[in-house]
Each structure stands twice: as C-alpha cells, then as structure tokens.
Design a protein around this motif. Sequence first.
Motif, PDB file in Angstrom:
ATOM      1  N   ILE A 101       0.862  -1.178   0.000  1.00 28.95           N
ATOM      2  CA  ILE A 101       0.000   0.000   0.000  1.00 28.95           C
ATOM      3  C   ILE A 101       0.898   1.227   0.000  1.00 28.95           C
ATOM      4  O   ILE A 101       1.800   1.341   0.838  1.00 28.95           O
ATOM      5  CB  ILE A 101      -0.908   0.044   1.254  1.00 28.95           C
ATOM      6  N   ARG A 102       0.656   2.139  -0.946  1.00 32.66           N
ATOM      7  CA  ARG A 102       1.420   3.380  -1.006  1.00 32.66           C
ATOM      8  C   ARG A 102       0.459   4.558  -0.845  1.00 32.66           C
ATOM      9  O   ARG A 102      -0.628   4.571  -1.424  1.00 32.66           O
ATOM     10  CB  ARG A 102       2.192   3.505  -2.323  1.00 32.66           C
ATOM     11  N   PHE A 103       0.880   5.518  -0.032  1.00 29.15           N
ATOM     12  CA  PHE A 103       0.074   6.709   0.211  1.00 29.15           C
ATOM     13  C   PHE A 103       0.986   7.923   0.190  1.00 29.15           C
ATOM     14  O   PHE A 103       1.995   7.961   0.873  1.00 29.15           O
ATOM     15  CB  PHE A 103      -0.650   6.603   1.556  1.00 29.15           C
ATOM     16  N   ARG A 104       0.629   8.885  -0.660  1.00 28.35           N
ATOM     17  CA  ARG A 104       1.418  10.117  -0.819  1.00 28.35           C
ATOM     18  C   ARG A 104       2.887   9.808  -1.108  1.00 28.35           C
ATOM     19  O   ARG A 104       3.795  10.422  -0.569  1.00 28.35           O
ATOM     20  CB  ARG A 104       1.278  11.013   0.413  1.00 28.35           C
ATOM     21  N   GLY A 105       3.091   8.813  -1.962  1.00 28.58           N
ATOM     22  CA  GLY A 105       4.432   8.513  -2.446  1.00 28.58           C
ATOM     23  C   GLY A 105       5.278   7.624  -1.575  1.00 28.58           C
ATOM     24  O   GLY A 105       6.428   7.346  -1.919  1.00 28.58           O
ATOM     25  N   ARG A 106       4.740   7.150  -0.455  1.00 25.83           N
ATOM     26  CA  ARG A 106       5.560   6.284   0.406  1.00 25.83           C
ATOM     27  C   ARG A 106       4.838   4.989   0.725  1.00 25.83           C
ATOM     28  O   ARG A 106       3.603   4.915   0.715  1.00 25.83           O
ATOM     29  CB  ARG A 106       5.957   7.013   1.693  1.00 25.83           C
ATOM     30  N   ASP A 107       5.640   3.971   1.000  1.00 22.17           N
ATOM     31  CA  ASP A 107       5.101   2.669   1.364  1.00 22.17           C
ATOM     32  C   ASP A 107       4.602   2.723   2.808  1.00 22.17           C
ATOM     33  O   ASP A 107       5.385   2.953   3.737  1.00 22.17           O
ATOM     34  CB  ASP A 107       6.205   1.611   1.223  1.00 22.17           C
ATOM     35  N   VAL A 108       3.275   2.525   2.978  1.00 23.05           N
ATOM     36  CA  VAL A 108       2.691   2.579   4.328  1.00 23.05           C
ATOM     37  C   VAL A 108       2.160   1.212   4.757  1.00 23.05           C
ATOM     38  O   VAL A 108       1.430   1.121   5.752  1.00 23.05           O
ATOM     39  CB  VAL A 108       1.564   3.635   4.397  1.00 23.05           C
ATOM     40  N   THR A 109       2.544   0.159   4.045  1.00 21.08           N
ATOM     41  CA  THR A 109       1.961  -1.163   4.264  1.00 21.08           C
ATOM     42  C   THR A 109       2.049  -1.589   5.722  1.00 21.08           C
ATOM     43  O   THR A 109       1.109  -2.208   6.251  1.00 21.08           O
ATOM     44  CB  THR A 109       2.658  -2.212   3.384  1.00 21.08           C
ATOM     45  N   ARG A 110       3.136  -1.269   6.385  1.00 24.32           N
ATOM     46  CA  ARG A 110       3.324  -1.708   7.773  1.00 24.32           C
ATOM     47  C   ARG A 110       3.186  -0.566   8.779  1.00 24.32           C
ATOM     48  O   ARG A 110       3.419  -0.769   9.972  1.00 24.32           O
ATOM     49  CB  ARG A 110       4.709  -2.353   7.926  1.00 24.32           C
ATOM     50  N   LEU A 111       2.787   0.600   8.329  1.00 19.97           N
ATOM     51  CA  LEU A 111       2.622   1.718   9.252  1.00 19.97           C
ATOM     52  C   LEU A 111       1.364   1.534  10.093  1.00 19.97           C
ATOM     53  O   LEU A 111       0.329   1.092   9.583  1.00 19.97           O
ATOM     54  CB  LEU A 111       2.514   3.044   8.502  1.00 19.97           C
ATOM     55  N   PRO A 112       1.394   1.916  11.381  1.00 16.58           N
ATOM     56  CA  PRO A 112       0.185   1.836  12.200  1.00 16.58           C
ATOM     57  C   PRO A 112      -0.832   2.896  11.786  1.00 16.58           C
ATOM     58  O   PRO A 112      -0.505   3.868  11.089  1.00 16.58           O
ATOM     59  CB  PRO A 112       0.710   2.085  13.622  1.00 16.58           C
ATOM     60  N   THR A 113      -2.052   2.734  12.264  1.00 19.07           N
ATOM     61  CA  THR A 113      -3.149   3.626  11.885  1.00 19.07           C
ATOM     62  C   THR A 113      -2.832   5.082  12.179  1.00 19.07           C
ATOM     63  O   THR A 113      -3.052   5.957  11.330  1.00 19.07           O
ATOM     64  CB  THR A 113      -4.437   3.207  12.627  1.00 19.07           C
ATOM     65  N   HIS A 114      -2.325   5.372  13.385  1.00 19.20           N
ATOM     66  CA  HIS A 114      -2.104   6.773  13.755  1.00 19.20           C
ATOM     67  C   HIS A 114      -1.076   7.445  12.856  1.00 19.20           C
ATOM     68  O   HIS A 114      -1.166   8.645  12.574  1.00 19.20           O
ATOM     69  CB  HIS A 114      -1.690   6.890  15.232  1.00 19.20           C
ATOM     70  N   ALA A 115      -0.107   6.678  12.355  1.00 16.05           N
ATOM     71  CA  ALA A 115       0.895   7.251  11.442  1.00 16.05           C
ATOM     72  C   ALA A 115       0.255   7.579  10.094  1.00 16.05           C
ATOM     73  O   ALA A 115       0.600   8.590   9.465  1.00 16.05           O
ATOM     74  CB  ALA A 115       2.055   6.282  11.264  1.00 16.05           C
ATOM     75  N   ARG A 116      -0.681   6.769   9.645  1.00 11.29           N
ATOM     76  CA  ARG A 116      -1.383   7.050   8.389  1.00 11.29           C
ATOM     77  C   ARG A 116      -2.285   8.281   8.547  1.00 11.29           C
ATOM     78  O   ARG A 116      -2.422   9.077   7.613  1.00 11.29           O
ATOM     79  CB  ARG A 116      -2.197   5.833   7.954  1.00 11.29           C
ATOM     80  N   VAL A 117      -2.902   8.421   9.716  1.00 11.13           N
ATOM     81  CA  VAL A 117      -3.720   9.612   9.980  1.00 11.13           C
ATOM     82  C   VAL A 117      -2.857  10.864   9.908  1.00 11.13           C
ATOM     83  O   VAL A 117      -3.251  11.875   9.312  1.00 11.13           O
ATOM     84  CB  VAL A 117      -4.408   9.499  11.356  1.00 11.13           C
ATOM     85  N   ARG A 118      -1.675  10.810  10.479  1.00 12.21           N
ATOM     86  CA  ARG A 118      -0.776  11.978  10.444  1.00 12.21           C
ATOM     87  C   ARG A 118      -0.376  12.318   9.016  1.00 12.21           C
ATOM     88  O   ARG A 118      -0.123  13.486   8.695  1.00 12.21           O
ATOM     89  CB  ARG A 118       0.471  11.726  11.296  1.00 12.21           C
ATOM     90  N   LEU A 119      -0.309  11.318   8.146  1.00 15.85           N
ATOM     91  CA  LEU A 119       0.039  11.563   6.743  1.00 15.85           C
ATOM     92  C   LEU A 119      -1.128  12.146   5.944  1.00 15.85           C
ATOM     93  O   LEU A 119      -0.935  12.618   4.831  1.00 15.85           O
ATOM     94  CB  LEU A 119       0.509  10.268   6.077  1.00 15.85           C
ATOM     95  N   GLY A 120      -2.351  12.086   6.518  1.00 13.48           N
ATOM     96  CA  GLY A 120      -3.483  12.706   5.842  1.00 13.48           C
ATOM     97  C   GLY A 120      -4.588  11.764   5.410  1.00 13.48           C
ATOM     98  O   GLY A 120      -5.358  12.078   4.499  1.00 13.48           O
ATOM     99  N   LEU A 121      -4.695  10.617   6.089  1.00 15.63           N
ATOM    100  CA  LEU A 121      -5.744   9.648   5.780  1.00 15.63           C
ATOM    101  C   LEU A 121      -6.795   9.687   6.889  1.00 15.63           C
ATOM    102  O   LEU A 121      -6.469   9.557   8.063  1.00 15.63           O
ATOM    103  CB  LEU A 121      -5.144   8.241   5.691  1.00 15.63           C
ATOM    104  N   ALA A 122      -8.057   9.901   6.522  1.00 16.76           N
ATOM    105  CA  ALA A 122      -9.136   9.950   7.513  1.00 16.76           C
ATOM    106  C   ALA A 122     -10.261   9.040   7.081  1.00 16.76           C
ATOM    107  O   ALA A 122     -10.498   8.840   5.885  1.00 16.76           O
ATOM    108  CB  ALA A 122      -9.656  11.380   7.685  1.00 16.76           C
ATOM    109  N   ARG A 123     -10.991   8.500   8.077  1.00 13.68           N
ATOM    110  CA  ARG A 123     -12.065   7.560   7.778  1.00 13.68           C
ATOM    111  C   ARG A 123     -13.325   7.942   8.543  1.00 13.68           C
ATOM    112  O   ARG A 123     -13.262   8.307   9.717  1.00 13.68           O
ATOM    113  CB  ARG A 123     -11.650   6.139   8.176  1.00 13.68           C
TER     114      ARG A 123
END
Length: 250
Positions: free
Chosen positions: A62-84
């Motif tokens: 899984i890549r988000f905003r140009g970086r591999d986030v496959t193993r990143l925890p949820t809170h790190a993805r939220v900081r990158l700009g992902l909201a649900r």
Amino acid sequence: MAEPLLSTDRLIKRYGGLVATDTVSIDVRPGEIHALIGPNGAGKTTLVGQLTGNIAPDSGTIRFRGRDVTRLPTHARVRLGLARSFQITSVLGAFTALDNVALAVQAHAGHSFRFLADARRDERLREPARRGLADVGLAARADTPAAALSHGEQRQLEIAMALAGDPSLLLLDEPMAGMGVEESQRMVGFLQGLKGRRAMLLIEHDMDAVFQLADRITVLVYGRAIASGTPAEIRSNPDVRQAYLGEEAA
C-alpha cells in the motif's frame, strides 16, 4: 496523469481457507471520488481495514502520498493525511455539534489540553470547529446536542470531525446507510461540494448515489477486483452486470 494519492498492489488477505482480498490493485487520484462497490461479503471491509492499518495484509503493498505505508500503524497514516468515517456514527450524543468538532480538532492538533473543558472554551479549537461545521452545512446547528440531530446530520457531523485533521484522502464507509431518499440526496449534494477539494474512496450500496458521485468505480466480487473504470464503463460491463448490478435490478 497525476500520480495516485493512494495505491495498492496485489493485496492479499486470507482467513483460513477464505481469501478476503485476492490480489487487489486499485488507486485513488488526487481530488477524485473513487467508489468501491460489491455484494455483501465481497471483501470491501477487509480492504478498507488494510488501507487504514487496522488489518495487516498477508502480501502486497500500500502506497500513500508517495511512500510505502503497508506496515505503518493507523495513527501514522492519519498523520500523513488519511481519515475515515465509519458505517455506524461515532459522534458524542450528549455534546453539541460544535463540541464534537472542537474535540476532533484538539485530537488532531495533539494539544495537551484538559480535554472537554478546553474544547468548550479555547477559541484555537472552536474557531476551526465552526469553520468545519460551516463546510458541511451545519453552521446553524452548532449549539444543538448531537443526539438531537437527524441521522443525516449526524453523518455530516462525523465527516466534519474527519475533516478536522485536514486530510488529503477521506475513506467514507457507507455514508448513506440508514438514510431516506431526501437525506441521501442532501448527502450527495454535500459530497459533490467537496469534490475536487479532497480525494475520496467511497464504499456505498446506494447505486444511485455512486453513479451520481463517482469519477471511477472499482467492483469487488469474492475478494477480487473484477472491473474498474468510469461509471459509463461499469454500467456497460457485462461481468459487472451479471455479478453485481444485475442482482440489484432483480
């Protein structure tokens, strides 16, 4: 063509003998609404769980905003700009609409304030909360307890809370769930107003809403993405009509 904001490459998730997502590759481009549809049990919830970090894929990336986030925890993805936003509303019913959004602003800002007391007094929280309510059409309901809002207004409030962190991508999990025709159309109009300002991945069973809103649609069946394209391409795809849209019309 713009580089995808979010992309998956051959995501696989198994639960024993069940393949919940089977080599799923999708992408969401900046500013677009990409709808994810499929029958119950198609793997939509499992896929979204992998995108948010709540479920770890067995393989794939899984890549988000140009970086591999496959193993990143949820809170790190939220900081990158992902909201649900969730299928079931998660607002605090005893608090006003403004309090709910102010608390979301506080949480996203990481302030070490005294939780609710500061959310109810601090203008650094309440002013952006007022703007958030205005963005979703709830400015006049700021002082209304969330429990007194209609179901559709509660869904709008939840989206305002998700927007409090200024995300670049919103994952919207059945925002029209439980709504009547009139409320659904209001939500469609609201989401159309956000179009182009935020990228959205929309999971929805309301096909009228999907075809009104989506720039592109991906169809999942038994964990596999069987088609992806514009609404016109999806409508005319015989495999989709047989596997999914035909069931809706039956």
